[in-house]
Design an enzyme around this catalytic site. Structure first.
Site, PDB file in Angstrom:
ATOM      1  N   THR A  97       0.823  -1.214   0.000  1.00 30.83           N
ATOM      2  CA  THR A  97       0.000   0.000   0.000  1.00 30.83           C
ATOM      3  C   THR A  97       0.853   1.258   0.000  1.00 30.83           C
ATOM      4  OG1 THR A  97      -1.514   1.258   1.396  1.00 30.83           O
ATOM      5  CG2 THR A  97      -0.094  -0.275   2.535  1.00 30.83           C
ATOM      6  N   TYR A 150      -1.833  -0.449  11.055  1.00 33.96           N
ATOM      7  CA  TYR A 150      -1.969  -1.110   9.740  1.00 33.96           C
ATOM      8  C   TYR A 150      -0.763  -0.800   8.848  1.00 33.96           C
ATOM      9  CZ  TYR A 150      -3.273  -1.546   4.822  1.00 33.96           C
ATOM     10  OH  TYR A 150      -3.267  -1.833   3.470  1.00 33.96           O
TER      11      TYR A 150
HETATM   12  P1  NAD Z   1      -9.664  -7.230   2.266  1.00 33.18           P
HETATM   13  O1  NAD Z   1      -9.651  -6.940   3.738  1.00 33.18           O
HETATM   14  O2  NAD Z   1     -10.894  -6.960   1.497  1.00 33.18           O
HETATM   15  O3  NAD Z   1      -9.324  -8.783   2.043  1.00 33.18           O
HETATM   16  C1  NAD Z   1      -8.307  -9.435   2.747  1.00 33.18           C
HETATM   17  C2  NAD Z   1      -8.454 -10.941   2.523  1.00 33.18           C
HETATM   18  O4  NAD Z   1      -7.384 -11.592   3.246  1.00 33.18           O
HETATM   19  C3  NAD Z   1      -9.775 -11.516   3.055  1.00 33.18           C
HETATM   20  O5  NAD Z   1     -10.345 -12.377   2.090  1.00 33.18           O
HETATM   21  C4  NAD Z   1      -9.360 -12.254   4.306  1.00 33.18           C
HETATM   22  O6  NAD Z   1     -10.201 -13.384   4.594  1.00 33.18           O
HETATM   23  C5  NAD Z   1      -7.938 -12.693   3.952  1.00 33.18           C
HETATM   24  N1  NAD Z   1      -7.117 -12.922   5.166  1.00 33.18           N
HETATM   25  C6  NAD Z   1      -7.000 -12.090   6.231  1.00 33.18           C
HETATM   26  N2  NAD Z   1      -6.204 -12.651   7.162  1.00 33.18           N
HETATM   27  C7  NAD Z   1      -5.787 -13.852   6.661  1.00 33.18           C
HETATM   28  C8  NAD Z   1      -4.957 -14.893   7.153  1.00 33.18           C
HETATM   29  N3  NAD Z   1      -4.380 -14.810   8.360  1.00 33.18           N
HETATM   30  N4  NAD Z   1      -4.732 -15.961   6.365  1.00 33.18           N
HETATM   31  C9  NAD Z   1      -5.318 -16.053   5.137  1.00 33.18           C
HETATM   32  N5  NAD Z   1      -6.152 -15.124   4.641  1.00 33.18           N
HETATM   33  C10 NAD Z   1      -6.386 -14.035   5.399  1.00 33.18           C
HETATM   34  O7  NAD Z   1      -8.401  -6.481   1.698  1.00 33.18           O
HETATM   35  P2  NAD Z   1      -8.234  -5.688   0.304  1.00 33.18           P
HETATM   36  O8  NAD Z   1      -8.754  -4.325   0.481  1.00 33.18           O
HETATM   37  O9  NAD Z   1      -8.733  -6.539  -0.799  1.00 33.18           O
HETATM   38  O10 NAD Z   1      -6.638  -5.600   0.235  1.00 33.18           O
HETATM   39  C11 NAD Z   1      -5.883  -6.665  -0.330  1.00 33.18           C
HETATM   40  C12 NAD Z   1      -4.404  -6.316  -0.251  1.00 33.18           C
HETATM   41  O11 NAD Z   1      -4.157  -5.105  -0.965  1.00 33.18           O
HETATM   42  C13 NAD Z   1      -3.902  -6.077   1.169  1.00 33.18           C
HETATM   43  O12 NAD Z   1      -2.620  -6.611   1.279  1.00 33.18           O
HETATM   44  C14 NAD Z   1      -3.875  -4.563   1.303  1.00 33.18           C
HETATM   45  O13 NAD Z   1      -2.884  -4.145   2.224  1.00 33.18           O
HETATM   46  C15 NAD Z   1      -3.528  -4.153  -0.113  1.00 33.18           C
HETATM   47  N6  NAD Z   1      -4.027  -2.824  -0.549  1.00 33.18           N
HETATM   48  C16 NAD Z   1      -5.354  -2.498  -0.375  1.00 33.18           C
HETATM   49  C17 NAD Z   1      -5.811  -1.271  -0.848  1.00 33.18           C
HETATM   50  C18 NAD Z   1      -7.256  -0.859  -0.716  1.00 33.18           C
HETATM   51  O14 NAD Z   1      -7.591   0.273  -1.043  1.00 33.18           O
HETATM   52  N7  NAD Z   1      -8.159  -1.730  -0.285  1.00 33.18           N
HETATM   53  C19 NAD Z   1      -4.925  -0.396  -1.461  1.00 33.18           C
HETATM   54  C20 NAD Z   1      -3.571  -0.758  -1.591  1.00 33.18           C
HETATM   55  C21 NAD Z   1      -3.146  -1.995  -1.137  1.00 33.18           C
HETATM   56  O1  DAU Z   2      -4.170   4.051   0.586  1.00 34.50           O
HETATM   57  C1  DAU Z   2      -4.397   2.676   0.488  1.00 34.50           C
HETATM   58  C2  DAU Z   2      -5.235   2.211   1.664  1.00 34.50           C
HETATM   59  O2  DAU Z   2      -6.551   2.691   1.458  1.00 34.50           O
HETATM   60  C3  DAU Z   2      -5.226   0.698   1.819  1.00 34.50           C
HETATM   61  O3  DAU Z   2      -3.922   0.267   2.107  1.00 34.50           O
HETATM   62  C4  DAU Z   2      -6.190   0.264   2.934  1.00 34.50           C
HETATM   63  O4  DAU Z   2      -6.242  -1.137   2.998  1.00 34.50           O
HETATM   64  C5  DAU Z   2      -7.557   0.816   2.604  1.00 34.50           C
HETATM   65  O5  DAU Z   2      -8.471   0.483   3.631  1.00 34.50           O
HETATM   66  C6  DAU Z   2      -7.512   2.330   2.422  1.00 34.50           C
HETATM   67  O6  DAU Z   2      -7.210   2.999   3.677  1.00 34.50           O
HETATM   68  P1  DAU Z   2      -7.954   4.343   4.120  1.00 34.50           P
HETATM   69  O7  DAU Z   2      -7.842   4.466   5.586  1.00 34.50           O
HETATM   70  O8  DAU Z   2      -7.517   5.491   3.291  1.00 34.50           O
HETATM   71  O9  DAU Z   2      -9.476   3.956   3.665  1.00 34.50           O
HETATM   72  P2  DAU Z   2     -10.890   4.218   4.362  1.00 34.50           P
HETATM   73  O10 DAU Z   2     -11.923   3.860   3.355  1.00 34.50           O
HETATM   74  O11 DAU Z   2     -10.965   3.592   5.716  1.00 34.50           O
HETATM   75  O12 DAU Z   2     -10.896   5.809   4.572  1.00 34.50           O
HETATM   76  C7  DAU Z   2     -10.760   6.694   3.461  1.00 34.50           C
HETATM   77  C8  DAU Z   2     -10.774   8.103   4.017  1.00 34.50           C
HETATM   78  O13 DAU Z   2     -12.093   8.412   4.515  1.00 34.50           O
HETATM   79  C9  DAU Z   2      -9.836   8.335   5.196  1.00 34.50           C
HETATM   80  O14 DAU Z   2      -9.311   9.670   5.144  1.00 34.50           O
HETATM   81  C10 DAU Z   2     -10.738   8.187   6.414  1.00 34.50           C
HETATM   82  C11 DAU Z   2     -12.071   8.721   5.910  1.00 34.50           C
HETATM   83  N1  DAU Z   2     -13.272   8.122   6.511  1.00 34.50           N
HETATM   84  C12 DAU Z   2     -13.378   6.771   6.519  1.00 34.50           C
HETATM   85  C13 DAU Z   2     -14.496   6.138   7.051  1.00 34.50           C
HETATM   86  C14 DAU Z   2     -14.603   4.638   7.088  1.00 34.50           C
HETATM   87  C15 DAU Z   2     -14.302   8.918   7.011  1.00 34.50           C
HETATM   88  O15 DAU Z   2     -14.202  10.172   6.980  1.00 34.50           O
HETATM   89  N2  DAU Z   2     -15.393   8.312   7.538  1.00 34.50           N
HETATM   90  C16 DAU Z   2     -15.534   6.953   7.599  1.00 34.50           C
HETATM   91  O16 DAU Z   2     -16.561   6.474   8.137  1.00 34.50           O
END
Ligand code: NAD
Ligand code: DAU
Length: 351
Positions: free
Chosen positions: A134, A159
């Site tokens: 990330t 995180y």
């Molecule tokens: P998510 O939380 O939706 O999914 C995570 C998955 O990992 C789930 O299916 C969960 O069951 C599995 N998991 C969790 N713990 C585990 C364990 N101990 N063993 C096996 N499986 C396990 O996450 P996401 O948003 O899809 O993110 C996926 C990856 O991408 C992560 O590594 C996250 O750091 C990275 N990432 C996410 C974002 C974002 O915006 N969501 C952005 C950049 C990077």
């Molecule tokens: O930048 C990449 C990351 O983006 C990933 O690595 C993480 O897995 C992913 O969850 C995301 O993190 P953020 O903390 O940026 O995402 P989130 O959707 O939780 O929040 C986005 C922004 O909105 C952040 O500034 C917090 C704000 N927020 C979030 C929630 C849930 C609010 O203001 N209100 C809310 O209820």
């Protein structure tokens, strides 16, 4: 069937992982895709019902915290490559339970690195261990500037600290043991199958249900949003053509202040739901800020574009409209996830 590759994708039942699994299963029938997931609250196999019966797809219900089970999976499925997405991913949850993030994101990643090292036993030719990370590892930006691949790590939340640590271990396994690793660091994703506790799907759900929209702090925090299917295509490109031991930042040069994004979402939702203009914006409620809240993220995605020719396929307006349409067309999915019923699916499907 003789497969060219046997690719282990971890976290394939999660948000981004399910898009990566779908893309690889459909685009590469010559690869066998093994989806490893522990099915935590964030893992939902209903995200993959459209491909679950494809011959080149297998699911294994395995936890990264079980090293013996990981070793067995690599051996059983003769794994040639790893694309590692499984993680605890929600910043707010990491503030409540930091140790869960240490276990899965750090220890789980080291368990997987170690299992690959032992199973591959120095035979690294043609193999890849691709770690998905990330932009949060870089910390927070002021009003200007971008995160590049050489920005020093400065994580602030449990995180991001756990993801930074996992990135360090991946590089350590490359430098120490020669493991064929590659890393990408992506900005905020949005799109279908996003778990409705993150900003965009939570607010879509709350607008549908006419519940308050809790904006943290002054709402002027900035995130850089990328459509999840574009992240999946970037992962495909980096997996196949990225330079070994290198790092790629992934993003769409698409910064939004939270409050501006929320207002746009309200406006689009009013239009889609046929509600009077301004009705959803009345739900906006400023609430207590997230502790240690990073002010601004912005990815410089020049390198992946210049070296690998990758660019996002949709504008934010198109991606957001597609996302809203998907949630409105899939309210049963949303209801099953918010009520917790989805967790029964695995038991029924894989009994
Ligand atoms: P998510 O939380 O939706 O999914 C995570 C998955 O990992 C789930 O299916 C969960 O069951 C599995 N998991 C969790 N713990 C585990 C364990 N101990 N063993 C096996 N499986 C396990 O996450 P996401 O948003 O899809 O993110 C996926 C990856 O991408 C992560 O590594 C996250 O750091 C990275 N990432 C996410 C974002 C974002 O915006 N969501 C952005 C950049 C990077
Ligand atoms: O930048 C990449 C990351 O983006 C990933 O690595 C993480 O897995 C992913 O969850 C995301 O993190 P953020 O903390 O940026 O995402 P989130 O959707 O939780 O929040 C986005 C922004 O909105 C952040 O500034 C917090 C704000 N927020 C979030 C929630 C849930 C609010 O203001 N209100 C809310 O209820």
């Amino acid at each position: 069937m003789h497969y060219q590759k046997h690719i282990l994708i971890t976290g394939g039942a999660g948000f981004i992982g399910s898009h990566v699994v779908r893309l690889f299963v459909n685009r590469y029938p010559q690869y066998r895709i093994v989806n490893l997931d522990a099915l935590t609250y964030a893992g939902n196999l209903e995200n993959l019902t459209d491909i679950e019966n494809q011959p080149n797809y297998v699911f294994t219900h395995t936890n990264l915290l079980n090293p013996q089970a990981l070793a067995a999976v690599l051996e059983q499925f003769t794994i040639t490559d790893v694309v590692h997405l499984a993680a605890e991913s929600h910043v707010d949850r990491s503030i409540l339970s930091p140790l869960d993030f240490v276990y899965t994101n750090i220890i789980g990643t080291v368990n997987l690195l170690q299992a690959a090292k032992v199973y591959w036993n120095g035979q690294y030719e043609g193999k890849r261990f691709y770690h998905i990370s990330t932009d949060e590892v870089y910390g927070a930006l002021g009003d200007t500037g971008f995160f590049t691949e050489t920005t020093p790590y400065q994580p602030h939340s449990p995180y991001s600290a756990s993801k930074a640590s996992s990135d360090h271990f991946v590089r350590a396994y490359a430098d120490t043991y020669g493991l064929p690793t590659i890393i990408s660091n992506c900005s905020n994703n949005y799109g279908p199958f996003h778990f409705p506790e993150k900003l965009i799907p939570l607010f879509i759900n709350n607008i549908i249900e006419r519940k308050p929209l809790p904006v943290y702090g002054d709402g002027l925090y900035t995130r850089d949003w990328l459509f999840v299917k574009d992240h999946a295509t970037a992962i495909d490109v980096v997996f196949h053509r990225g330079k070994l031991h290198d790092t790629y930042n992934i993003g769409g040069f698409n910064e939004w202040r939270n409050i501006d994004l929320v207002k746009l979402l309200c406006q689009l939702m009013d239009e889609k739901l046929g509600r009077p203009a301004g009705e959803s914006a009345e739900l906006i409620t400023y609430v207590k800020d997230r502790p240690g809240h990073d002010r601004r993220y912005a990815i410089d995605a020049t390198k992946i574009n210049a070296e690998l020719g990758w660019a996002p396929s949709v504008t934010f307006e198109e991606g957001l409209a597609q996302t809203i349409d998907w949630y409105l067309a899939n309210t049963p999915w949303l209801q099953r996830v918010t009520s917790g019923v989805y967790q029964q699916y695995y038991k029924t499907q894989y009994a």
